[in-house]
Design a protein around this motif. Structure first.
Motif, PDB file in Angstrom:
ATOM      1  N   THR A  43     -31.333 -20.363 -29.063  1.00  0.00           N
ATOM      2  CA  THR A  43     -31.093 -21.617 -28.780  1.00  0.00           C
ATOM      3  C   THR A  43     -29.834 -21.962 -28.244  1.00  0.00           C
ATOM      4  O   THR A  43     -28.778 -21.007 -28.095  1.00  0.00           O
ATOM      5  N   VAL A  44     -30.062 -22.552 -27.952  1.00  0.00           N
ATOM      6  CA  VAL A  44     -29.037 -23.591 -27.481  1.00  0.00           C
ATOM      7  C   VAL A  44     -27.808 -24.631 -28.004  1.00  0.00           C
ATOM      8  O   VAL A  44     -29.154 -25.556 -28.508  1.00  0.00           O
ATOM      9  N   THR A  45     -26.998 -24.558 -28.241  1.00  0.00           N
ATOM     10  CA  THR A  45     -26.375 -25.470 -28.934  1.00  0.00           C
ATOM     11  C   THR A  45     -24.806 -26.037 -27.719  1.00  0.00           C
ATOM     12  O   THR A  45     -25.176 -25.386 -26.546  1.00  0.00           O
ATOM     13  N   TRP A  52     -24.057 -23.001 -24.898  1.00  0.00           N
ATOM     14  CA  TRP A  52     -24.371 -21.766 -25.189  1.00  0.00           C
ATOM     15  C   TRP A  52     -25.596 -21.425 -25.395  1.00  0.00           C
ATOM     16  O   TRP A  52     -26.225 -22.096 -26.125  1.00  0.00           O
ATOM     17  N   ILE A  53     -26.105 -20.282 -25.117  1.00  0.00           N
ATOM     18  CA  ILE A  53     -27.270 -19.919 -25.440  1.00  0.00           C
ATOM     19  C   ILE A  53     -27.276 -18.777 -26.019  1.00  0.00           C
ATOM     20  O   ILE A  53     -26.735 -17.765 -25.174  1.00  0.00           O
ATOM     21  N   GLU A  54     -27.976 -18.727 -26.858  1.00  0.00           N
ATOM     22  CA  GLU A  54     -27.592 -17.869 -27.969  1.00  0.00           C
ATOM     23  C   GLU A  54     -29.420 -17.027 -28.040  1.00  0.00           C
ATOM     24  O   GLU A  54     -30.392 -17.707 -28.314  1.00  0.00           O
ATOM     25  N   SER A  58     -26.801 -11.587 -27.456  1.00  0.00           N
ATOM     26  CA  SER A  58     -26.109 -12.330 -26.239  1.00  0.00           C
ATOM     27  C   SER A  58     -26.319 -13.848 -26.139  1.00  0.00           C
ATOM     28  O   SER A  58     -26.834 -15.154 -27.086  1.00  0.00           O
ATOM     29  N   THR A  59     -24.746 -14.232 -26.115  1.00  0.00           N
ATOM     30  CA  THR A  59     -24.403 -15.783 -25.319  1.00  0.00           C
ATOM     31  C   THR A  59     -23.887 -16.225 -23.649  1.00  0.00           C
ATOM     32  O   THR A  59     -23.150 -14.914 -23.033  1.00  0.00           O
ATOM     33  N   TRP A  60     -24.861 -16.585 -22.883  1.00  0.00           N
ATOM     34  CA  TRP A  60     -24.202 -17.524 -21.746  1.00  0.00           C
ATOM     35  C   TRP A  60     -23.845 -18.761 -22.122  1.00  0.00           C
ATOM     36  O   TRP A  60     -23.959 -19.275 -22.882  1.00  0.00           O
ATOM     37  N   VAL A  61     -22.885 -19.357 -21.385  1.00  0.00           N
ATOM     38  CA  VAL A  61     -21.659 -20.395 -21.185  1.00  0.00           C
ATOM     39  C   VAL A  61     -22.927 -21.074 -20.130  1.00  0.00           C
ATOM     40  O   VAL A  61     -22.665 -20.603 -18.715  1.00  0.00           O
ATOM     41  N   LEU A  88     -23.251 -15.137 -18.650  1.00  0.00           N
ATOM     42  CA  LEU A  88     -23.171 -13.926 -20.027  1.00  0.00           C
ATOM     43  C   LEU A  88     -21.325 -13.994 -20.180  1.00  0.00           C
ATOM     44  O   LEU A  88     -20.799 -13.807 -19.521  1.00  0.00           O
ATOM     45  N   SER A  90     -20.355 -12.668 -23.582  1.00  0.00           N
ATOM     46  CA  SER A  90     -20.893 -11.926 -24.777  1.00  0.00           C
ATOM     47  C   SER A  90     -22.177 -11.253 -24.949  1.00  0.00           C
ATOM     48  O   SER A  90     -22.728 -11.873 -24.861  1.00  0.00           O
TER      49      SER A  90
END
Length: 92
Positions: A43-45, A52-54, A58-61, A88, A90
């Motif tokens: 998911t990209v928001t 943010w990519i989830e 995990s979450t990347w900015v 990354l 989280s």
């Protein structure tokens, strides 16, 4: 799987052609990340501050220029293939 500290995301012309504007799971960046990480939901928001990519808990900015790419694509403006780095923030 241990989440990588960085994702080097290669968005191709095919990702752009197949991507859907404002679709969190089907935008060109999401398609490229899915290809990079393999099976699983991506998911990209994005908002005015960044993207943010989830994936896999995990979450990347993703900051500029990747964030700007998403804004342009979502607004229906022309974009070019490119490589973007997400960091990354989280992980489970």
């Amino acid at each position: 799987m241990t989440a990588p500290a960085e994702l080097v995301i290669e968005v191709t012309a095919q990702d752009i052609a197949n991507g859907i504007p404002t679709a969190a799971c089907s935008c060109p960046v999401a398609l490229a990340v899915h290809r990079l990480l393999g099976p699983g939901e991506v998911t990209v928001t994005a908002d005015a501050h960044g993207a943010w990519i989830e994936a896999d808990g995990s979450t990347w900015v993703l900051l500029d220029p990747g964030h700007r790419f998403i804004e342009l694509f979502d607004d229906g403006l022309p974009v070019q293939p490119g490589t973007f780095t997400a960091t990354l923030v989280s992980a489970l």
